[in-house]
Design an enzyme around this catalytic site. Structure first.
Site, mmCIF file in Angstrom:
data_model
loop_
_atom_site.group_PDB
_atom_site.id
_atom_site.type_symbol
_atom_site.label_atom_id
_atom_site.label_comp_id
_atom_site.label_asym_id
_atom_site.label_seq_id
_atom_site.Cartn_x
_atom_site.Cartn_y
_atom_site.Cartn_z
ATOM 1 N N GLU A 396 -33.998 21.172 -2.608
ATOM 2 C CA GLU A 396 -35.387 20.688 -2.309
ATOM 3 C C GLU A 396 -36.254 22.010 -1.787
ATOM 4 O OE1 GLU A 396 -38.674 19.003 0.322
ATOM 5 O OE2 GLU A 396 -37.101 20.824 0.852
ATOM 6 N N SER A 630 -69.896 3.249 -12.416
ATOM 7 C CA SER A 630 -69.827 2.005 -12.875
ATOM 8 C C SER A 630 -68.562 1.612 -13.440
ATOM 9 C CB SER A 630 -70.955 1.424 -13.499
ATOM 10 O OG SER A 630 -71.012 2.048 -14.734
ATOM 11 N N HIS A 681 -49.819 10.395 -12.401
ATOM 12 C CA HIS A 681 -50.473 9.274 -11.461
ATOM 13 C C HIS A 681 -51.810 9.471 -11.491
ATOM 14 C CE1 HIS A 681 -50.518 5.953 -8.658
ATOM 15 N NE2 HIS A 681 -49.304 5.796 -8.851
#
Length: 734
Positions: A396, A630, A681
Site C-alpha cells: 500500500e 440545468s 467515478h
C-alpha cells in the site's frame, strides 16, 4: 475550552446519548426479532474483543521493519495467514509481481556559498527500542527518477501551483534549478509534479518544525512531535493518473502480465526527488539569498526565510534498483450460508515504510481482532448470510499496489459480487472519522450510535457530533450542527486501499478510523514504533477496540441483513449539495475574476506594492462565462423522485438487493476523467493537484478551478447522464 463551550458539549453528549437509550434502535434492513438477534450477535462479538490482545498484535507485527519485498514483509504476511487459519477462516496468500525501487545512492550537498553534505539519516534513540534495527529502508521518496543534477536552489513554500504564480510575479524562474518545498498542504507527490511542470531539474522536500516539529509541541522522544532528524518517507507516484503497479495499468500484475517500459509509465516522475530532515534543510535554507519570503511562506526555523536567486547551489544525486518484487496479499473468507456469491469485503494493509506501529499495524490489529471474534462466533455456530472476505494488503505504501492489483485482476467478479468494501488504515485516540459512499451514510450513523466511546462513555456518534458543533465557525453553523440528526460522512479521495474499489470499479466503499487526539511527527519515520504508539497514540489500545467494533458491526450488519442498508436519499442530498457548491463556486469565481482584472487594469497593485520587492502584478485572467447547470439540476430532480419512492419500499427481493449494491456502478463513466481514464467515478476522485484530498464531481469542479470552460460544460453533461442512468436503474428496482 471555554465554560460556555464545555456546557454546550456536555448538553449535546447527554441529550444525544439519552435519546439513543430511550428509543428502540432502528437497524436499516432489519425488522422485529431479526433486529434484536442482530444486536445480540454484535454484543457477543464485542465480548470477544480484547484491547490487550490488540496491543500484543501491534507489538508483534511492528517488532521489525517490514516493507514490501523484504524477508520480514513476507514473514508478516505468513504470520497473518496463520492467524486467519487459527481463527477458522479459509485463507491464502495471493502473490503479484510488482515494480518497487529502493535506493542505491543518495546524495544532497550544498556546493556554495558554503559546503554542506546532508546526513540523510535518522539516529537510533535509547527511548525507542526498535529505532536502531537492521533492515530499515533509508529516507527516500519511492518512484523518484534516477538523476545527477546540480543547480541553483529556490525555495517554493509548499510547492503548490499558486506558489509558482507568486514566484512568477517575483521574477523567479525555476527552470533548470532545484527546488526545496515544505511537506504539508498537499500530497507529497504533487510537489515534484508541479516542480517538474515548471521545468525544475530536481526537488527536495523537508518537514518544517512549524508543521509537525517543536512549534507544535515537545519533540520525540520527550514529546510526540518530529525531532530535527526525523524524515517522512513516502511515495511520489502520480496516483491521480492511476495507482498500483505502474507497469500494468488496468491489469493484475501477475507473473506473465504484459508490462510497460518503465520510462514510458505515465504516472512516474522524470526528475529526482528526496525528502530530508529540518536538520539537513537548515544550512540549505540559510544559504538562500534573494527576496525575503512572504509571511505565509515562513516556517519556524530561527532565521529569515529567503526565496533564492543568489549563490546557493545544490548537488542532488539519486539512483535506484528498479526491481520487480513479490507482493503478498492475504485473503481470508468465511462463506455465506444464503448468498455466498455476495461479498462483504474488509481490508487493511500490512506493509510499512519501517516498523509501522501506527501506519498500518494499528488498523490491521483491529481487523485481525474482528476476524478472531467472528471466528469464535463461527465456532459457536454462527454463519453469515453473505460471504465475509477479510484482506491484508501488501504494497500500500508505495502506491496501493496490492489492493489495486487484486482489484484489477478480479474486476469482473468484484463488479458482480462485491456488496461493500470496508477499509481502515492507521488508528489512534479521539473521534470517529468516516468517509465513503453516501448511500451508506444512514448505516454508518446507526452503527456509530450503538458503540460507546471509551473515554466519555457516550456513543462515538454523540462525541463526533459534539466535535463538529464546537468546530463550527459561526453561531449560525453551530445552531445548524446542533439541530442536525447524525453526521455526514466524508467523500473519498485517495491514499488508502479503497481507491480502486470505489473509483475504478464502483464498489460501494467505507473508510473508518479514529484520531484527533494523537498528533505527532512520527509518520513514515523510524519512530513510528510500538514505544511511540503506546505513549502518544492509543496507550490503552481502547480505540483499537472501538475500530474493531465500528468496522466489525458494519460488516456483520451488511452480511446478515435481508434488505441491504443502502439509503439513496442520502446520496441525493449529498450530490445536490455538491451541485449547489459548484454553482456558487462559478458565480464567486466570476465575480472575483471581474474585480481582480479591474484592479490589475487600474494599476492598483503597482500603486500599493512595495517597490523594493520588485513584485509584478498578477496576470489578467479570462472572464468566467455562464455555465449551464440545468442538465445536472434536472437530473437531480429525477433522482429525488426515484429515491423517495425506493425508500418507501418495505421488502426487497434477492434480485432487488443485488441491484442496490450494483447501483453505484451506474455512476461510472467508461471514458474516465479527463487526462486520467483509470478514474471512472463521476462523483469522487483524488484531486489532480491535491493527491489524497478529494474532489467531488471532479470532472466539473477541476475544469472550473483550472478555467477550462468548454470542458466544464461537457463534464456537466457527462455527470448528468450518470445521475440519469442511476435514476433509471433505481426506478426499475421492485
Amino acid at each position: 475550552m471555554t465554560t460556555t463551550n464545555f456546557s454546550l458539549l456536555m448538553a449535546l453528549l447527554l441529550c444525544t446519548g439519552g435519546a439513543a437509550r430511550a428509543q428502540d434502535k432502528k437497524l436499516t434492513g432489519y425488522t422485529g426479532n431479526v433486529a434484536t438477534q442482530q444486536l445480540e450477535l454484535e454484543n457477543r462479538f464485542d465480548k470477544q474483543l480484547s484491547s490487550s490482545h490488540i496491543g500484543e498484535t501491534i507489538k508483534a507485527l511492528s517488532s521489525q521493519p517490514h516493507h514490501i519485498g523484504s524477508a520480514r514483509g513476507k514473514a508478516v504476511a505468513e504470520d497473518i495467514l496463520q492467524r486467519f487459519k487459527s481463527y477458522g477462516w479459509d485463507a491464502e496468500i495471493v502473490t503479484y509481481q510488482v515494480l518497487f525501487p529502493t535506493p542505491k545512492e543518495r546524495l544532497v550537498e550544498l556546493k556554495g556559498p558554503v559546503a554542506y553534505k546532508a546526513l540523510l539519516k535518522e539516529p537510533a534513540l535509547k527511548e525507542d527500542a526498535t529505532s536502531g534495527q537492521e533492515g530499515q529502508l533509508p529516507t527516500y521518496n519511492a518512484w523518484s527518477a534516477d538523476g545527477d543534477v546540480e543547480g541553483e536552489l529556490v525555495y517554493v513554500n509548499y510547492g503548490l501551483p499558486e506558489d509558482y504564480e507568486y514566484l512568477d510575479r517575483a521574477g523567479i524562474n525555476v527552470k533548470g534549478k532545484i527546488v526545496i518545498a515544505k511537506y504539508g498542504r498537499s500530497w507529497r507527490g504533487s510537489k515534484p509534479k508541479v516542480a517538474q511542470e515548471h521545468g525544475a531539474a530536481g526537488c527536495i522536500i523537508y518537514s518544517d518544525p512549524k508543521d509537525d516539529g517543536y512549534y507544535s509541541g515537545d519533540v520525540y522522544p520527550k514529546g510526540a512531535f518530529k525531532n530535527e532528524y526525523g524524515v517522512q518517507r513516502g511515495s511520489v507516484m502520480d496516483i491521480v493518473i492511476y495507482p498500483g503497479d505502474p507497469l500494468t495499468p488496468n491489469t493484475g500484475a501477475t507473473a506473465n502480465a504484459q508490462r510497460l517500459d518503465r520510462l514510458q509509465a505515465p504516472n512516474l516522475l522524470k526528475i529526482p526527488v528526496l525528502p530530508i530532515s529540518y536538520h539537513d534543510a537548515t544550512p540549505l535554507l540559510q544559504a538562500l539569498e534573494g527576496p525575503v519570503a512572504p509571511d505565509e511562506w515562513k516556517g519556524a526555523l530561527p532565521f529569515t526565510y529567503h526565496i533564492g536567486g543568489g549563490k546557493a547551489r545544490v548537488h542532488l544525486k539519486l539512483s535506484f534498483d528498479w526491481q520487480i518484487r513479490p507482493c503478498y496479499n492475504v485473503i481470508a473468507k468465511l462463506k455465506g450460508s444464503e448468498q455466498p456469491d455476495q461479498w462483504v469485503i474488509r481490508g487493511n494493509h500490512h506493509d510499512a515504510w519501517v516498523n509501522g506501529a501506527a501506519d498500518p499495524i494499528s488498523g490491521l490489529a483491529a481487523l485481525l481482532e474482528e476476524a478472531k471474534a467472528i471466528g469464535a462466533l463461527h465456532k459457536q455456530g454462527y454463519q453469515p448470510k453473505r460471504t465475509l472476505v477479510y484482506c491484508a494488503w501488501d504494497g500500500e505504501e508505495p502506491g496501493l499496489l496490492g489492493s489495486t492489483e487484486w482489484v484489477e485482476d478480479h474486476a469482473a467478479e468484484l463488479k458482480e459480487k462485491a456488496v461493500v468494501y470496508i477499509n481502515s488504515d492507521n488508528n489512534g485516540r479521539g473521534f470517529l472519522n468516516a468517509s465513503g459512499s453516501h448511500a451508506l451514510e444512514t448505516l454508518v450513523n446507526e452503527v456509530a450510535r450503538d458503540i460507546t466511546d471509551p473515554q466519555t462513555q457516550v456513543s462515538i456518534l454523540a462525541r463526533k457530533q459534539a466535535s463538529e458543533v464546537l468546530k463550527a465557525a459561526t453561531p449560525k453553523l453551530k445552531k445548524e450542527k446542533l439541530a442536525k440528526q447524525g453526521i455526514a460522512i466524508g467523500a473519498m479521495g485517495s491514499g488508502s486501499d479503497y481507491s480502486s474499489f470505489l473509483q475504478h470499479l464502483g464498489v460501494p466503499s467505507l473508510d473508518f478510523g479514529f484520531g484527533g487526539e494523537d498528533a505527532g511527527g512520527e509518520y513514515h519515520s523510524i519512530y513510528d514504533s510500538y514505544d511511540d504508539y503506546t505513549r502518544f497514540k492509543d496507550p490503552g489500545f481502547n480505540y483499537g477496540v472501538a475500530l474493531s467494533q465500528t468496522a466489525g458491526h458494519t460488516a456483520l450488519r451488511v452480511a446478515n441483513t435481508v434488505n441491504l442498508p443502502f439509503d439513496y436519499r442520502k446520496l441525493y442530498e449529498t450530490v445536490n449539495g455538491y451541485v449547489n457548491e459548484l454553482t456558487e463556486l462559478t458565480s464567486s469565481l466570476r465575480e472575483s475574476t471581474t474585480i481582480e482584472n479591474q484592479l490589475i487594469r487600474d494599476r492598483k497593485y503597482q500603486l500599493t506594492t512595495d517597490t523594493a520587492k520588485h513584485l509584478s502584478p498578477p496576470l489578467l485572467k479570462s472572464e468566467v462565462p455562464y455555465l449551464d447547470f440545468s442538465p445536472l439540476q434536472n437530473a437531480l430532480t429525477g433522482l429525488d423522485t426515484v429515491t423517495a419512492s425506493l425508500a418507501a419500499k418495505k421488502q426487497l427481493s434477492a434480485a432487488a438487493n443485488k441491484a442496490l449494491y450494483q447501483g453505484e456502478q451506474q455512476l461510472l463513466n467508461d471514458a474516465g476523467l479527463p487526462a486520467r481514464s483509470w478514474y471512472k467515478h463521476t462523483l469522487y476522485a483524488p484531486g489532480f493537484y491535491t493527491g489524497y484530498g478529494v474532489k467531488t464531481i471532479p470532472g466539473v469542479r477541476e475544469a472550473i478551478e483550472q478555467r477550462r470552460w468548454k470542458e466544464a460544460q461537457e463534464q456537466i453533461g457527462i455527470v448528468a447522464a450518470a445521475i440519469n442512468r442511476l435514476s433509471a436503474y433505481l426506478g426499475n428496482i421492485h
